[in-house]
Design an enzyme around this catalytic site. Sequence first.
Site, PDB file in Angstrom:
ATOM      1  N   ARG A  89      -8.818  -0.668   4.323  1.00  0.00           N
ATOM      2  CA  ARG A  89      -7.913   0.309   3.709  1.00  0.00           C
ATOM      3  C   ARG A  89      -6.554  -0.313   3.421  1.00  0.00           C
ATOM      4  O   ARG A  89      -5.821   0.188   2.563  1.00  0.00           O
ATOM      5  CB  ARG A  89      -7.701   1.510   4.649  1.00  0.00           C
ATOM      6  CG  ARG A  89      -8.909   2.404   4.788  1.00  0.00           C
ATOM      7  CD  ARG A  89      -8.569   3.585   5.656  1.00  0.00           C
ATOM      8  NE  ARG A  89      -7.335   4.217   5.162  1.00  0.00           N
ATOM      9  CZ  ARG A  89      -6.601   5.070   5.848  1.00  0.00           C
ATOM     10  NH1 ARG A  89      -6.956   5.424   7.063  1.00  0.00           N
ATOM     11  NH2 ARG A  89      -5.512   5.592   5.325  1.00  0.00           N
TER      12      ARG A  89
ATOM     13  N   LYS B  59       0.827  -1.217   0.000  1.00  0.00           N
ATOM     14  CA  LYS B  59       0.000   0.000   0.000  1.00  0.00           C
ATOM     15  C   LYS B  59       0.852   1.254   0.000  1.00  0.00           C
ATOM     16  O   LYS B  59       0.620   2.180  -0.780  1.00  0.00           O
ATOM     17  CB  LYS B  59      -0.905  -0.019   1.237  1.00  0.00           C
ATOM     18  CG  LYS B  59      -1.565   1.312   1.544  1.00  0.00           C
ATOM     19  CD  LYS B  59      -2.487   1.216   2.734  1.00  0.00           C
ATOM     20  CE  LYS B  59      -1.865   1.534   4.066  1.00  0.00           C
ATOM     21  NZ  LYS B  59      -1.510   2.950   4.276  1.00  0.00           N
ATOM     22  N   ASN B  60       1.850   1.290   0.899  1.00  0.00           N
ATOM     23  CA  ASN B  60       2.592   2.532   1.084  1.00  0.00           C
ATOM     24  C   ASN B  60       3.602   2.802  -0.022  1.00  0.00           C
ATOM     25  O   ASN B  60       4.254   3.847  -0.028  1.00  0.00           O
ATOM     26  CB  ASN B  60       3.264   2.551   2.459  1.00  0.00           C
ATOM     27  CG  ASN B  60       2.224   2.650   3.566  1.00  0.00           C
ATOM     28  OD1 ASN B  60       1.059   2.921   3.301  1.00  0.00           O
ATOM     29  ND2 ASN B  60       2.645   2.419   4.803  1.00  0.00           N
TER      30      ASN B  60
ATOM     31  N   ASP C   3       4.271   0.350  12.245  1.00  0.00           N
ATOM     32  CA  ASP C   3       3.038  -0.258  11.731  1.00  0.00           C
ATOM     33  C   ASP C   3       2.839  -1.689  12.225  1.00  0.00           C
ATOM     34  O   ASP C   3       1.729  -2.216  12.171  1.00  0.00           O
ATOM     35  CB  ASP C   3       3.028  -0.229  10.196  1.00  0.00           C
ATOM     36  CG  ASP C   3       2.864   1.190   9.677  1.00  0.00           C
ATOM     37  OD1 ASP C   3       2.088   1.946  10.263  1.00  0.00           O
ATOM     38  OD2 ASP C   3       3.537   1.539   8.694  1.00  0.00           O
TER      39      ASP C   3
ATOM     40  N   CYS D   7      -4.979  12.213  12.838  1.00  0.00           N
ATOM     41  CA  CYS D   7      -5.671  10.941  12.751  1.00  0.00           C
ATOM     42  C   CYS D   7      -5.514  10.269  14.091  1.00  0.00           C
ATOM     43  O   CYS D   7      -4.941  10.831  15.021  1.00  0.00           O
ATOM     44  CB  CYS D   7      -5.135  10.084  11.615  1.00  0.00           C
ATOM     45  SG  CYS D   7      -3.531   9.413  11.948  1.00  0.00           S
TER      46      CYS D   7
ATOM     47  N   ASP E  23       5.291  19.984   8.507  1.00  0.00           N
ATOM     48  CA  ASP E  23       6.265  21.078   8.485  1.00  0.00           C
ATOM     49  C   ASP E  23       7.499  20.745   7.645  1.00  0.00           C
ATOM     50  O   ASP E  23       8.036  21.609   6.942  1.00  0.00           O
ATOM     51  CB  ASP E  23       6.671  21.445   9.926  1.00  0.00           C
ATOM     52  CG  ASP E  23       7.187  20.241  10.712  1.00  0.00           C
ATOM     53  OD1 ASP E  23       6.515  19.197  10.666  1.00  0.00           O
ATOM     54  OD2 ASP E  23       8.240  20.339  11.354  1.00  0.00           O
ATOM     55  N   LEU E  24       7.937  19.486   7.680  1.00  0.00           N
ATOM     56  CA  LEU E  24       9.147  19.130   6.931  1.00  0.00           C
ATOM     57  C   LEU E  24       8.876  19.147   5.425  1.00  0.00           C
ATOM     58  O   LEU E  24       9.747  19.527   4.637  1.00  0.00           O
ATOM     59  CB  LEU E  24       9.653  17.746   7.356  1.00  0.00           C
ATOM     60  CG  LEU E  24       9.952  17.595   8.855  1.00  0.00           C
ATOM     61  CD1 LEU E  24      10.373  16.173   9.187  1.00  0.00           C
ATOM     62  CD2 LEU E  24      11.045  18.576   9.278  1.00  0.00           C
TER      63      LEU E  24
ATOM     64  N   ARG F 290      -0.721  14.708  12.291  1.00  0.00           N
ATOM     65  CA  ARG F 290       0.121  14.346  11.146  1.00  0.00           C
ATOM     66  C   ARG F 290       0.778  15.636  10.644  1.00  0.00           C
ATOM     67  O   ARG F 290       0.237  16.329   9.785  1.00  0.00           O
ATOM     68  CB  ARG F 290      -0.708  13.659  10.054  1.00  0.00           C
ATOM     69  CG  ARG F 290      -1.482  12.426  10.527  1.00  0.00           C
ATOM     70  CD  ARG F 290      -0.603  11.275  10.986  1.00  0.00           C
ATOM     71  NE  ARG F 290       0.085  10.602   9.919  1.00  0.00           N
ATOM     72  CZ  ARG F 290      -0.294   9.455   9.376  1.00  0.00           C
ATOM     73  NH1 ARG F 290      -1.366   8.840   9.808  1.00  0.00           N
ATOM     74  NH2 ARG F 290       0.405   8.886   8.405  1.00  0.00           N
TER      75      ARG F 290
HETATM   76  C1  EPZ Z   1       4.120   6.711   6.616  1.00  0.00           C
HETATM   77  O1  EPZ Z   1       3.385   7.773   7.201  1.00  0.00           O
HETATM   78  C2  EPZ Z   1       3.159   5.569   6.459  1.00  0.00           C
HETATM   79  N1  EPZ Z   1       2.065   5.957   5.596  1.00  0.00           N
HETATM   80  C3  EPZ Z   1       2.629   5.135   7.820  1.00  0.00           C
HETATM   81  O2  EPZ Z   1       1.765   4.051   7.658  1.00  0.00           O
HETATM   82  C4  EPZ Z   1       3.812   4.747   8.692  1.00  0.00           C
HETATM   83  O3  EPZ Z   1       3.346   4.426   9.970  1.00  0.00           O
HETATM   84  C5  EPZ Z   1       4.802   5.887   8.759  1.00  0.00           C
HETATM   85  O4  EPZ Z   1       5.200   6.301   7.426  1.00  0.00           O
HETATM   86  C6  EPZ Z   1       6.062   5.567   9.531  1.00  0.00           C
HETATM   87  O5  EPZ Z   1       6.703   4.483   8.928  1.00  0.00           O
HETATM   88  C7  EPZ Z   1       2.210   5.906   4.278  1.00  0.00           C
HETATM   89  O6  EPZ Z   1       3.252   5.594   3.741  1.00  0.00           O
HETATM   90  C8  EPZ Z   1       1.014   6.205   3.484  1.00  0.00           C
HETATM   91  P1  EPZ Z   1       6.266  10.099   8.623  1.00  0.00           P
HETATM   92  P2  EPZ Z   1       3.955   9.240   7.188  1.00  0.00           P
HETATM   93  O7  EPZ Z   1       6.202  11.288   7.743  1.00  0.00           O
HETATM   94  O8  EPZ Z   1       4.616   9.493   5.868  1.00  0.00           O
HETATM   95  C9  EPZ Z   1       6.337  13.311  12.172  1.00  0.00           C
HETATM   96  C10 EPZ Z   1      -0.473   3.396   7.226  1.00  0.00           C
HETATM   97  O9  EPZ Z   1      -1.640   3.672   7.178  1.00  0.00           O
HETATM   98  N2  EPZ Z   1       6.464  14.317  11.097  1.00  0.00           N
HETATM   99  O10 EPZ Z   1       7.509   9.280   8.592  1.00  0.00           O
HETATM  100  O11 EPZ Z   1       2.894  10.153   7.609  1.00  0.00           O
HETATM  101  C11 EPZ Z   1       4.932  12.706  12.185  1.00  0.00           C
HETATM  102  O12 EPZ Z   1       4.032  13.505  12.905  1.00  0.00           O
HETATM  103  C12 EPZ Z   1       0.388   4.401   7.845  1.00  0.00           C
HETATM  104  O13 EPZ Z   1      -0.033   2.359   6.715  1.00  0.00           O
HETATM  105  C13 EPZ Z   1       6.765  15.608  11.446  1.00  0.00           C
HETATM  106  O14 EPZ Z   1       6.962  15.952  12.618  1.00  0.00           O
HETATM  107  O15 EPZ Z   1       5.058   9.119   8.322  1.00  0.00           O
HETATM  108  C14 EPZ Z   1       5.187  11.363  12.808  1.00  0.00           C
HETATM  109  O16 EPZ Z   1       5.184  11.479  14.194  1.00  0.00           O
HETATM  110  C15 EPZ Z   1      -0.008   4.572   9.292  1.00  0.00           C
HETATM  111  N3  EPZ Z   1       6.815  16.547  10.454  1.00  0.00           N
HETATM  112  C16 EPZ Z   1       6.594  11.000  12.347  1.00  0.00           C
HETATM  113  O17 EPZ Z   1       7.198  12.233  11.910  1.00  0.00           O
HETATM  114  C17 EPZ Z   1       6.597  16.237   9.150  1.00  0.00           C
HETATM  115  O18 EPZ Z   1       6.646  17.144   8.295  1.00  0.00           O
HETATM  116  C18 EPZ Z   1       6.651  10.013  11.201  1.00  0.00           C
HETATM  117  O19 EPZ Z   1       5.940  10.540  10.087  1.00  0.00           O
HETATM  118  C19 EPZ Z   1       6.320  14.925   8.809  1.00  0.00           C
HETATM  119  C20 EPZ Z   1       6.253  13.962   9.805  1.00  0.00           C
END
Ligand code: EPZ
Length: 465
Positions: free
Chosen positions: A406, A31-32, A314, A126, A134-135, A131
């Site tokens: 999903r 999916k991801n 996950d 969520c 900022d980055l 979510r």
């Molecule tokens: C991806 O989410 C996955 N989703 C998630 O799976 C997975 O849990 C996660 O990566 C970690 O491996 C998809 O790929 C669609 P992150 P993502 O950006 O991209 C913080 C699923 O449904 N952060 O690595 O949102 C954020 O708040 C999902 O399968 C910032 O602070 O993950 C979080 O605490 C659940 N600023 C952490 O980093 C930013 O700009 C990780 O987020 C971006 C993120």
Amino acid sequence: MVTETLAGLRTRLVVEGGRRLAGSLTVPGAKNAALPIMAATILCEGEVVLHRVPRITDVDVMAYILESLGARVREQPGGTLVINSTSVTSHTAPYALVSKLNASFDITGALLGRFGIAEVPRPGGCVLGPRAIDLHLDGFGRLGASVDLEHGSVIVTGRRLRGTTIPLAKPSVGATKNLMLAAVRAEATTRIENAAREPEVVDLADFLVAMGARIQGQGSPSIVIEGVRRLHGGEYTIIPDRLVAGTYLLAGAITGGDVTVRGLDPTMLASLQEVLRATGAEVAAEGVSVRVQAPRRWTATDVTTAPYPGFPTDLQPLIVAYLSLAQGTSTVEETIFDARFVYVSELARMGADITVAGRTATIRGVPALKDAVVEAPDIRAGGALVLAALAAQGTSEIGGLEHIDRGYEFLEERLAELGAAIVRISAAEPVTLRPHVGETQDLAAIVSAFGARPAAGSPGTQPGG
Ligand code: EPZ
């Protein structure tokens, strides 16, 4: 039999626990990886043929988003999608669809790269916590774009993006993907430092390279993207889903069984293998398969989630379900998301003994779990509740299937093939007859009271959504 009315109860999984799962299965597409790759087609001129696309509702939503922007999306049997985004004319993503899918924010980088402007509703929080983006936004700014927020939408404008070095404060999966998408057609060279190393990020980079991009270093903390003028169409096969594979291996383990997943590189699951071995399970990784044989009773161990190649957040709910039946006390620390233990109260209703303090769960192993009616709050927590139900004494019901669907294609069919007693039931609203929680429940009786779902689609049929 006590009867009650449960308005709103529509579709649930009914699981008769206590059956040992054994057998093997081929892992479906990730999916991801599929979602950002679908978004990336916006950057491609010509037809893109994607194979091994999982048949899950998130993919349906992403397909609708692309169509709403003007793309043509066609499904072929066997998990193939044909997407032609040449006809995309809109840079504005519709709130009604984007709000259903956090991953849909990936289209921002792709729209920006294609049109020099993107207008995408800001993702809400969520159940896992806020979510943050900022980055993503900081990176777009470094590439020369301006970022505004209007009426809840992020508007990113940058007609001439220019490559630069983007140091990420943390290895965000979403930010790495989005910035790669924005940079791929920018002028000059972009370097993403402290990039996410997840296999799905690598798959997106590999897809872009297959369509004409110049990217190096994917899978390492430093990804270098040399901008190209255009990307073309082509054919690509999505990697298998390591999280789904992990779910089935743990389903085997939690039932004391013997399950093999096929078709994926075992190193993608190295951290899970290590944890399972530490609990006494026998793990064999060979070629493109992983086999897990559970011990009669496994031992506690400690787990900390971390960015890849660490233990995936996950799989955290699923390992907690497994450890809830271990001998001894385990701790599981969640370092990625702020609120990823919300499902623990549902596991507790099945008899698990877990306390959560901040980001750490302490799991005191119990000898058995018991049946209950539970609700899945998100995809992977849904998987964890299914695991618990497979191991529990009695017949459990799991709601919240809109989350489970999903991320898991044909979950009950695949589990049934491994020997599980699991069925999806649909009930007209309101439900007037059902066994009372706590009474001995019988799968056949429940199914006849509710009516089983029409025969599940054979693999090759898209579930609705
Ligand atoms: C991806 O989410 C996955 N989703 C998630 O799976 C997975 O849990 C996660 O990566 C970690 O491996 C998809 O790929 C669609 P992150 P993502 O950006 O991209 C913080 C699923 O449904 N952060 O690595 O949102 C954020 O708040 C999902 O399968 C910032 O602070 O993950 C979080 O605490 C659940 N600023 C952490 O980093 C930013 O700009 C990780 O987020 C971006 C993120």
